[in-house]
Design an enzyme around this catalytic site. Structure first.
Site, PDB file in Angstrom:
ATOM      1  N   ASP A  37      35.298  78.596  75.666  1.00  0.00           N
ATOM      2  CA  ASP A  37      35.089  79.401  74.446  1.00  0.00           C
ATOM      3  C   ASP A  37      34.404  78.604  73.339  1.00  0.00           C
ATOM      4  O   ASP A  37      34.228  79.098  72.231  1.00  0.00           O
ATOM      5  CB  ASP A  37      36.415  79.968  73.938  1.00  0.00           C
ATOM      6  CG  ASP A  37      37.426  78.885  73.602  1.00  0.00           C
ATOM      7  OD1 ASP A  37      37.066  77.688  73.702  1.00  0.00           O
ATOM      8  OD2 ASP A  37      38.563  79.218  73.230  1.00  0.00           O
ATOM      9  N   GLY A  38      34.039  77.341  73.617  1.00  0.00           N
ATOM     10  CA  GLY A  38      33.301  76.550  72.626  1.00  0.00           C
ATOM     11  C   GLY A  38      34.165  75.570  71.841  1.00  0.00           C
ATOM     12  O   GLY A  38      33.644  74.740  71.101  1.00  0.00           O
ATOM     13  N   LYS A 192       6.582  71.220  45.565  1.00  0.00           N
ATOM     14  CA  LYS A 192       6.866  72.313  46.506  1.00  0.00           C
ATOM     15  C   LYS A 192       7.876  73.260  45.869  1.00  0.00           C
ATOM     16  O   LYS A 192       8.799  72.814  45.206  1.00  0.00           O
ATOM     17  CB  LYS A 192       7.469  71.678  47.766  1.00  0.00           C
ATOM     18  CG  LYS A 192       8.004  72.618  48.794  1.00  0.00           C
ATOM     19  CD  LYS A 192       8.615  71.851  49.963  1.00  0.00           C
ATOM     20  CE  LYS A 192      10.118  71.697  49.823  1.00  0.00           C
ATOM     21  NZ  LYS A 192      10.739  70.951  50.917  1.00  0.00           N
ATOM     22  N   SER A 223      13.100  69.962  59.226  1.00  0.00           N
ATOM     23  CA  SER A 223      13.958  70.961  59.870  1.00  0.00           C
ATOM     24  C   SER A 223      13.077  71.993  60.577  1.00  0.00           C
ATOM     25  O   SER A 223      12.727  71.821  61.737  1.00  0.00           O
ATOM     26  CB  SER A 223      14.862  71.592  58.816  1.00  0.00           C
ATOM     27  OG  SER A 223      15.683  72.559  59.408  1.00  0.00           O
ATOM     28  N   GLY A 225      10.019  72.458  59.904  1.00  0.00           N
ATOM     29  CA  GLY A 225       8.647  71.949  59.868  1.00  0.00           C
ATOM     30  C   GLY A 225       7.784  72.649  58.827  1.00  0.00           C
ATOM     31  O   GLY A 225       6.612  72.303  58.652  1.00  0.00           O
TER      32      GLY A 225
HETATM   33  C1  R5P Z   1      14.261  69.311  51.304  1.00  0.00           C
HETATM   34  O1  R5P Z   1      13.884  69.215  50.150  1.00  0.00           O
HETATM   35  C2  R5P Z   1      14.106  68.207  52.306  1.00  0.00           C
HETATM   36  O2  R5P Z   1      13.773  66.994  51.687  1.00  0.00           O
HETATM   37  C3  R5P Z   1      13.062  68.552  53.343  1.00  0.00           C
HETATM   38  O3  R5P Z   1      11.796  68.621  52.740  1.00  0.00           O
HETATM   39  C4  R5P Z   1      13.380  69.884  53.982  1.00  0.00           C
HETATM   40  O4  R5P Z   1      14.708  69.902  54.414  1.00  0.00           O
HETATM   41  C5  R5P Z   1      12.465  70.179  55.130  1.00  0.00           C
HETATM   42  O5  R5P Z   1      12.803  71.410  55.659  1.00  0.00           O
HETATM   43  P1  R5P Z   1      11.765  72.239  56.507  1.00  0.00           P
HETATM   44  O6  R5P Z   1      11.276  71.334  57.595  1.00  0.00           O
HETATM   45  O7  R5P Z   1      12.549  73.404  57.030  1.00  0.00           O
HETATM   46  O8  R5P Z   1      10.681  72.679  55.578  1.00  0.00           O
END
Ligand code: R5P
Length: 294
Positions: A37-38, A192, A223, A225
């Site tokens: 079940d994990g 950003k 994460s 990208g």
């Molecule tokens: C957030 O500010 C972190 O420093 C990374 O830039 C962010 O987690 C990257 O996430 P993703 O690859 O989903 O854009």
């Protein structure tokens, strides 16, 4: 120097072995069984009363079960009388270190509380997302940085042409500065904006010319990208010859690799806080060096 025992959590067997070899200490494996079940069951077979134990467990996906495994193991070790230090190379939830939208939980604060509640006495992590997060902990926590090691690796393995280091957002400015100073090159930070509801990323344009130059994007986490891809699209447009994406924690969720490659990223280089094919930069000696000073 103290005599340490290194306990390898199920998420970090190789890294724990590296730390133990750097400290010339005994290595033991925490036994983990997963039920159908994990649920995870943890077993510590050794007698560790009065021993100083370094428990290594990174919290890459799936973060919740890896966190529970860490809590279970630390609880058992401290219940049995060990002095427990936790090495959490990738500290999940470190991006939620404040309330961004009304009603949100400060997840890292809860994680900090849980880690302390199971008897962990000190924590070592690598490139925590922001220094602000450290303030949520009421036990000693030290964030070591893999950025100089990433710079050394890239400078040794790539014949860089007039390199420039790039931060995809203002939050990583200190990291890109450290990277550029190690490499002896210029750096630029982009701005950003992330939509806090949809997660969509927009990167502000800059007036720079990069024709014939190699650009290294430096971040703590990759994460989905998305941040790197948006930044790479601009760098390509500004004429960059080659784009390397360097990060400490390569989570690479879903189609992250494809997204970055399509945006013009030629290489992805990461540390081994997360064991995958990009984790080429070994942080075990960096982690061990903290314990050598105690
Ligand atoms: C957030 O500010 C972190 O420093 C990374 O830039 C962010 O987690 C990257 O996430 P993703 O690859 O989903 O854009």
């Amino acid at each position: 120097m103290k005599e340490w025992v290194v306990a390898a959590g199920p998420a970090s067997l190789d890294l724990a072995a590296g730390v133990s070899s750097n400290l010339a200490s005994r290595l033991l494996k925490i036994e983990m069984t997963e039920f159908p079940d994990g649920e995870s069951k943890i077993r510590v077979k050794d007698e560790l009363r009065n021993k100083s134990v370094i428990l290594v467990q990174s919290l890459y996906p799936p973060p919740d079960s890896r966190l529970l495994q860490l809590l279970f193991a630390a609880h058992k070790l401290s219940e049995d009388g060990a002095d427990v230090s936790a090495v959490i190379p990738y500290l999940a939830y470190s991006r939620q270190d404040k309330q961004f939208l009304e009603g949100e939980v400060v997840s890292l604060g809860v994680v900090a509380h849980l880690l302390r509640s199971v008897g962990i006495r000190r924590i070592v992590t690598v490139d925590i997302h922001s220094a602000q997060g450290l303030g949520l902990f009421s036990i000693p926590i030290y964030s070591s940085s893999a950025i100089p090691l990433l710079a050394d690796y890239i400078s040794k393995n790539f014949d860089l042409v007039r390199p420039i280091a790039i931060s995809p957002d203002l939050g990583s400015s200190n990291r890109v500065e450290a990277f550029a100073s190690r490499l002896g090159c210029e750096y630029v930070s982009f701005k950003k904006n992330r939509d806090r509801v949809t997660g969509e990323v927009k990167t502000e344009e800059k007036e720079i010319l990069l024709s014939g130059r190699d650009a290294v994007i430096v971040d703590d986490i990759i994460s989905t990208g998305g941040s790197v891809a948006k930044c790479a699209e601009l760098l390509k447009r500004y004429g960059a010859r080659r784009i390397i994406a360097a990060c400490t924690h390569a989570l690479l969720v879903g189609s992250a690799e494809q997204k970055m490659k399509e945006a013009g990223v030629n290489e992805i280089i990461a540390s081994n806080t997360i064991p995958n094919r990009y984790g080429k930069v070994d942080v075990s000696s960096l982690i061990a060096s903290y314990f050598q000073t105690l």
